[in-house]
Design a protein around this motif. Sequence first.
Motif, PDB file in Angstrom:
ATOM      1  N   GLU A 138      32.949  26.756  74.098  1.00 12.22           N
ATOM      2  CA  GLU A 138      33.505  26.330  75.692  1.00 12.22           C
ATOM      3  C   GLU A 138      33.296  26.376  77.020  1.00 12.22           C
ATOM      4  OE1 GLU A 138      35.855  30.963  76.237  1.00 12.22           O
ATOM      5  OE2 GLU A 138      36.656  29.136  75.203  1.00 12.22           O
ATOM      6  N   HIS A 139      32.009  27.213  77.724  1.00 16.68           N
ATOM      7  CA  HIS A 139      30.725  27.554  78.712  1.00 16.68           C
ATOM      8  C   HIS A 139      30.662  26.237  78.895  1.00 16.68           C
ATOM      9  CE1 HIS A 139      32.832  31.357  78.964  1.00 16.68           C
ATOM     10  NE2 HIS A 139      32.005  31.876  77.826  1.00 16.68           N
ATOM     11  N   HIS A 140      29.626  25.140  77.426  1.00 13.48           N
ATOM     12  CA  HIS A 140      28.897  24.107  77.527  1.00 13.48           C
ATOM     13  C   HIS A 140      29.085  22.781  77.298  1.00 13.48           C
ATOM     14  CE1 HIS A 140      26.403  27.858  78.248  1.00 13.48           C
ATOM     15  NE2 HIS A 140      26.097  27.529  79.481  1.00 13.48           N
ATOM     16  N   LEU A 141      30.323  22.877  76.377  1.00 14.35           N
ATOM     17  CA  LEU A 141      30.750  22.178  75.328  1.00 14.35           C
ATOM     18  C   LEU A 141      29.232  21.429  74.858  1.00 14.35           C
ATOM     19  CD1 LEU A 141      32.353  20.085  78.409  1.00 14.35           C
ATOM     20  CD2 LEU A 141      34.017  21.343  76.444  1.00 14.35           C
ATOM     21  N   VAL A 142      28.481  21.909  74.545  1.00 14.37           N
ATOM     22  CA  VAL A 142      27.242  21.069  73.227  1.00 14.37           C
ATOM     23  C   VAL A 142      27.603  21.753  72.119  1.00 14.37           C
ATOM     24  CG1 VAL A 142      25.579  21.756  75.067  1.00 14.37           C
ATOM     25  CG2 VAL A 142      26.049  24.218  73.761  1.00 14.37           C
ATOM     26  N   PRO A 143      27.665  21.126  71.263  1.00 19.57           N
ATOM     27  CA  PRO A 143      27.773  21.164  69.717  1.00 19.57           C
ATOM     28  C   PRO A 143      27.060  22.506  69.289  1.00 19.57           C
ATOM     29  CG  PRO A 143      26.804  19.133  69.399  1.00 19.57           C
ATOM     30  CD  PRO A 143      27.124  20.340  71.687  1.00 19.57           C
ATOM     31  N   PHE A 144      27.376  22.977  68.102  1.00 19.99           N
ATOM     32  CA  PHE A 144      27.517  24.403  66.978  1.00 19.99           C
ATOM     33  C   PHE A 144      27.945  24.534  65.915  1.00 19.99           C
ATOM     34  CE2 PHE A 144      30.672  26.519  69.175  1.00 19.99           C
ATOM     35  CZ  PHE A 144      31.553  26.853  67.953  1.00 19.99           C
ATOM     36  N   PHE A 145      27.303  24.620  64.734  1.00 22.17           N
ATOM     37  CA  PHE A 145      27.305  25.010  63.023  1.00 22.17           C
ATOM     38  C   PHE A 145      26.956  25.752  62.760  1.00 22.17           C
ATOM     39  CE2 PHE A 145      23.675  22.084  63.858  1.00 22.17           C
ATOM     40  CZ  PHE A 145      22.888  22.395  63.019  1.00 22.17           C
ATOM     41  N   GLY A 146      27.166  25.823  62.137  1.00 24.52           N
ATOM     42  CA  GLY A 146      27.424  27.028  60.854  1.00 24.52           C
ATOM     43  C   GLY A 146      28.056  26.692  59.413  1.00 24.52           C
ATOM     44  N   LYS A 147      28.055  28.454  59.374  1.00 18.19           N
ATOM     45  CA  LYS A 147      28.468  28.215  58.106  1.00 18.19           C
ATOM     46  C   LYS A 147      29.766  29.695  57.780  1.00 18.19           C
ATOM     47  CE  LYS A 147      26.076  25.818  54.266  1.00 18.19           C
ATOM     48  NZ  LYS A 147      26.737  24.693  54.094  1.00 18.19           N
ATOM     49  N   ALA A 148      31.323  29.150  57.815  1.00 16.56           N
ATOM     50  CA  ALA A 148      32.343  30.295  57.847  1.00 16.56           C
ATOM     51  C   ALA A 148      32.493  31.230  56.428  1.00 16.56           C
ATOM     52  CB  ALA A 148      33.372  30.392  58.420  1.00 16.56           C
ATOM     53  N   HIS A 149      32.646  32.495  55.786  1.00 22.14           N
ATOM     54  CA  HIS A 149      32.773  32.955  54.405  1.00 22.14           C
ATOM     55  C   HIS A 149      33.827  33.526  54.785  1.00 22.14           C
ATOM     56  CE1 HIS A 149      28.446  32.307  53.877  1.00 22.14           C
ATOM     57  NE2 HIS A 149      28.444  33.536  54.836  1.00 22.14           N
ATOM     58  N   ILE A 150      35.245  33.627  53.799  1.00 24.79           N
ATOM     59  CA  ILE A 150      36.310  33.903  54.277  1.00 24.79           C
ATOM     60  C   ILE A 150      36.463  35.633  53.283  1.00 24.79           C
ATOM     61  CG2 ILE A 150      38.812  33.989  54.734  1.00 24.79           C
ATOM     62  CD1 ILE A 150      38.858  31.014  56.369  1.00 24.79           C
ATOM     63  N   ALA A 151      37.609  35.796  53.533  1.00 26.29           N
ATOM     64  CA  ALA A 151      37.846  36.903  52.624  1.00 26.29           C
ATOM     65  C   ALA A 151      38.671  38.320  52.672  1.00 26.29           C
ATOM     66  CB  ALA A 151      36.268  38.394  52.234  1.00 26.29           C
ATOM     67  N   TYR A 152      39.727  37.726  51.573  1.00 22.37           N
ATOM     68  CA  TYR A 152      40.503  38.458  51.876  1.00 22.37           C
ATOM     69  C   TYR A 152      41.796  39.185  50.756  1.00 22.37           C
ATOM     70  CZ  TYR A 152      44.352  35.031  49.912  1.00 22.37           C
ATOM     71  OH  TYR A 152      44.911  33.798  49.174  1.00 22.37           O
ATOM     72  N   LEU A 153      42.387  40.580  51.456  1.00 21.14           N
ATOM     73  CA  LEU A 153      43.123  41.230  49.943  1.00 21.14           C
ATOM     74  C   LEU A 153      44.446  40.386  49.750  1.00 21.14           C
ATOM     75  CD1 LEU A 153      42.056  44.869  50.870  1.00 21.14           C
ATOM     76  CD2 LEU A 153      40.941  43.443  48.407  1.00 21.14           C
ATOM     77  N   PRO A 154      45.134  39.842  48.904  1.00 23.06           N
ATOM     78  CA  PRO A 154      45.698  39.085  48.126  1.00 23.06           C
ATOM     79  C   PRO A 154      46.821  40.320  48.468  1.00 23.06           C
ATOM     80  CG  PRO A 154      45.180  39.219  46.778  1.00 23.06           C
ATOM     81  CD  PRO A 154      43.804  39.780  47.321  1.00 23.06           C
TER      82      PRO A 154
END
Length: 145
Positions: free
Chosen positions: A96-112
Amino acid sequence: MEYCHVSAKNGVADENQNADKLSHIEKAYTTILSELGEDAERESLLCTPLPAAKAMQFLTKGYKETTQDILNDAIFDENHEEMVIVKDIDLFSLCEHHLVPFFGKAHIAYLPNKKVVGLSKLARIVEVYSRRLQEHLLADIGLDT
């Protein structure tokens, strides 16, 4: 530059509004090119502002989507209390500060807590938030899920 411009279909308010926004973004890119010292009227740059504007709209399309739209009625009662984990969700976003792209991986864990969500819905939630300008992407996802 006129031959590069796209207009909306007649009578469709959302498309007209989108076309207006696209036109404003396109003009902003023309200004940016000029202010960088480029000749925005140079033949090879004449159509650059429009695809740049469309790309920016695509890269920020998360502002037009909500998690409620994605989840809809996809939360199910299930007698399941073990942690649910979804790993390696690809994400692409813009700083949001430079409008340059970044990429990565997300991991989500939850207790249902006896409620489960389709695994593909979690990946879609990551996409909605990653297609917005970001500073705290994973915290935003965590707060909304």
